[in-house]
Write an enzyme that holds these catalytic residues in place. Structure first.
Site, PDB file in Angstrom:
ATOM      1  N   LEU A  94       0.847  -1.199   0.000  1.00 19.34           N
ATOM      2  CA  LEU A  94       0.000   0.000   0.000  1.00 19.34           C
ATOM      3  C   LEU A  94       0.878   1.243   0.000  1.00 19.34           C
ATOM      4  CD1 LEU A  94      -2.640  -1.104   2.672  1.00 19.34           C
ATOM      5  CD2 LEU A  94      -2.503  -1.654   0.225  1.00 19.34           C
ATOM      6  N   ALA A  95       0.813   1.966  -1.117  1.00 18.67           N
ATOM      7  CA  ALA A  95       1.726   3.110  -1.254  1.00 18.67           C
ATOM      8  C   ALA A  95       1.022   4.303  -1.888  1.00 18.67           C
ATOM      9  CB  ALA A  95       2.928   2.696  -2.087  1.00 18.67           C
ATOM     10  N   ARG A 129       1.352  14.056   6.747  1.00 17.97           N
ATOM     11  CA  ARG A 129       2.189  14.377   7.912  1.00 17.97           C
ATOM     12  C   ARG A 129       3.659  14.542   7.522  1.00 17.97           C
ATOM     13  NH1 ARG A 129      -0.129   9.237  11.180  1.00 17.97           N
ATOM     14  NH2 ARG A 129      -0.599   8.619   9.048  1.00 17.97           N
ATOM     15  N   THR A 178      -6.929   2.546   3.905  1.00 20.83           N
ATOM     16  CA  THR A 178      -6.130   1.363   3.557  1.00 20.83           C
ATOM     17  C   THR A 178      -6.971   0.221   2.970  1.00 20.83           C
ATOM     18  OG1 THR A 178      -6.188   0.890   5.934  1.00 20.83           O
ATOM     19  CG2 THR A 178      -4.138   1.740   5.064  1.00 20.83           C
ATOM     20  N   ASP A 184       4.918   2.143   4.108  1.00 23.14           N
ATOM     21  CA  ASP A 184       5.721   2.980   5.014  1.00 23.14           C
ATOM     22  C   ASP A 184       6.247   2.184   6.210  1.00 23.14           C
ATOM     23  OD1 ASP A 184       3.362   2.694   6.429  1.00 23.14           O
ATOM     24  OD2 ASP A 184       3.097   4.825   6.853  1.00 23.14           O
ATOM     25  N   ARG A 225      38.422   9.661  -8.508  1.00 25.10           N
ATOM     26  CA  ARG A 225      37.049   9.552  -9.014  1.00 25.10           C
ATOM     27  C   ARG A 225      36.967   9.031 -10.446  1.00 25.10           C
ATOM     28  NH1 ARG A 225      35.465  14.390 -11.926  1.00 25.10           N
ATOM     29  NH2 ARG A 225      37.201  15.845 -11.999  1.00 25.10           N
ATOM     30  N   SER A 263      58.403  18.586  -9.855  1.00 25.73           N
ATOM     31  CA  SER A 263      57.385  19.445  -9.244  1.00 25.73           C
ATOM     32  C   SER A 263      56.944  20.564 -10.166  1.00 25.73           C
ATOM     33  CB  SER A 263      57.944  20.072  -7.969  1.00 25.73           C
ATOM     34  OG  SER A 263      58.098  19.059  -7.013  1.00 25.73           O
TER      35      SER A 263
END
Ligand code: UD1
Ligand code: CA
Length: 461
Positions: free
Chosen positions: A6-7, A13, A77, A101, A339, A411
């Site tokens: 159930l979504a 809230r 529900t 939930d 990365r 360097s």
């Protein structure tokens, strides 16, 4: 057995623009946990009832589920379950219904509830109308209360808080939002129940009362861990649930030989895998499909995302490794950034303020201070001096740099790509290199240095 999630609720809230069930815990949407639990509980045939934000939910979860639309967002529900009636009505089995939930329910609980139904049938010769996951909470506020026949596990009713009498509110056993109902009885009950007087919603929990009135039996199944039933209705409950999940993951890995220093500060996502003797220091962040081999040490504040670290690799403080691979005994950091499909070879060192992007470093490469290595192929034993930059971007395109094995790049030299520095080649510090340097050659590019005796002091007068 089939399952319905159930979504479709409005998630009022939660005060959010996106559907509540897509909010993330440890980098994964709430619903991901729910469907994972169902699958690992052995149930593959899953329908999701969507409403508010339906398209976003479908896009996030993908095509592998059946979706049903709940027309009335305030239906409740039971109305949500009815919206999916075509998915399950012809089944002669139990149906698992689970709140979208409730992300902390474990797959073991799902398996145990199925087993429980079978055991009762086999040993007590009772075909239950259903079993409902419950838990006894210190503070049951917000949950439906379980009213039982005294001294048994038979549930008589579930009373929602808004409809409960003060006495019923004192009940501490609550409804966990996970149900297995025998389909023929469920179908009958769903068409008989009436909307709540307090809210106008059709409550799934009201099927219990109806079934009991028909002489059918429903039992409770107590969650082995009371935190499993935590429902996420507010942002604060999301933080709370995420924290429980996080500590469970940490405990899981600790039991398998990983040390966590100040575990309450460590972020670890569910797809991360660790090995024995890994050591994690405070404020470390381990994300995505990260995999750490034996003996890896992650120091304070390091972030590792979708990366693989070989045995005994050390990530020094405040370094980031993203979508890359670091091999055996290499050291990254402090304050380094590796990365985008970089490979750092065995025993190499990428040190202070060095960035390495989409490059391959061989074994025992040293780049210990203030360098940028991008789109480069760097051979074994190369020394990259402080301040070396591979200028890989000409404003339009990226170009590659190749540095042969055992080369020395002094360097502050600048390698303008595309370029190749040969094996055993030597680039003198401060050079701007615009042509390939052959194997074993020396490259120096510097304006002539002038020393004028006494002129310095004159200027300072
Ligand atoms: C519900 C239970 C309560 C239980 C608690 C456990 C009911 C009436 N109450 O209360 O007994 O203790 O869960 O967490 O079921 N939803 C829909 N359509 C709707 C309404 C809700 O799909 O019309 C979905 C929501 O998206 C949510 C789930 O159903 O994922 C539960 O709904 P919610 O409103 O959060 O119920 P609770 O008040 O928490
Ligand atoms: Ca809820």
């Amino acid at each position: 057995m089939k399952a319905v999630v159930l979504a479709a609720g409005l998630g009022t809230r939660f005060k959010s623009d996106k559907p509540k069930v897509l909010h993330e815990l440890l980098g994964k949407p709430m619903l991901w946990y729910v469907v994972n639990t169902i699958r690992q509980g052995g149930i593959e045939d899953i329908a999701i009832v969507v409403g508010h934000g339906a398209e976003e939910v479908k896009k996030t979860l993908g095509e592998e589920f059946a979706y049903f639309h709940q027309e009335n967002p305030k239906g409740g529900t039971a109305d949500a379950v009815l919206s999916s009636v075509d998915f399950w009505r012809n089944s002669e089995d139990y149906l698992l219904i689970i709140n979208g939930d409730s992300p902390l329910v474990s797959s073991d609980t799902i398996k145990n509830m199925q087993r429980f139904l079978l055991l009762v049938e086999e040993y007590e010769k009772v075909k239950l109308a259903g079993v409902i996951l419950t838990s006894v909470l210190q503070d049951p506020t917000g949950y439906g209360r379980i009213v039982k026949e005294e001294g048994t596990d038979r549930i008589l009713r579930i009373v929602e808080e808004k409809d409960a009498t003060p006495q019923e509110r004192n009940i501490r056993e609550v409804n966990g939002g996970v149900y297995m109902f025998y389909v023929p009885y469920l179908l009958e009950a769903l068409f008989k129940i009436k909307p709540s007087e307090a809210t106008g919603e059709l409550y799934l929990t009201d099927v219990v009362d109806y079934m009991v009135s028909k002489g059918y039996e429903i039992r409770s199944f107590m969650a082995s861990d009371p935190t499993e039933i935590v429902g996420v209705n507010t942002r604060w409950e999301l933080s709370f649930a995420e924290n429980i999940l996080r500590l469970k993951l940490i405990k899981y890995w600790a039991q398998r030989g990983v040390t966590f220093h100040i575990p309450e500060t460590v972020w670890i996502e569910p797809d991360v895998t660790l090995s024995r003797n890994v050591e994690i220091f405070p404020n470390a962040v381990l994300k995505g499909k990260t995999k750490l081999s034996k003996g890896v040490v992650i120091k304070t504040g390091a972030v590792v995302e979708d990366s693989e670290l070989g045995e005994d690799v050390v990530i020094e403080p405040y370094s980031c490794v993203e979508r890359s691979r670091v091999e055996h005994k290499a050291v990254i950091g402090p304050y380094a950034h590796v990365r985008d499909r970089t490979v750092v070879g065995e025993r190499s060192e990428v040190g202070n303020f060095v960035e390495v992007k989409r490059s391959r470093l061989g074994k025992r490469v040293k780049a210990k201070h203030l360098a940028y290595i991008g789109d480069a192929e760097v051979g074994d034993n190369v020394n990259v001096g402080a301040g070396v930059v591979t200028a890989n971007y000409d404003g339009k395109k990226k170009h590659r740099t190749e540095i042969g094995k055992n080369a020395f790049v002094g360097s502050n030299s600048l390698l303008i790509a595309p370029i190749r520095v040969g094996n055993f080649a030597y680039v003198a510090g401060g050079s701007v290199i615009t042509k390939d340097v052959p194997d074993e050659a020396l490259a120096v590019e510097r304006a002539e240095l002038r020393i004028v005796e006494g002129a310095g002091k004159k200027k300072l007068k």
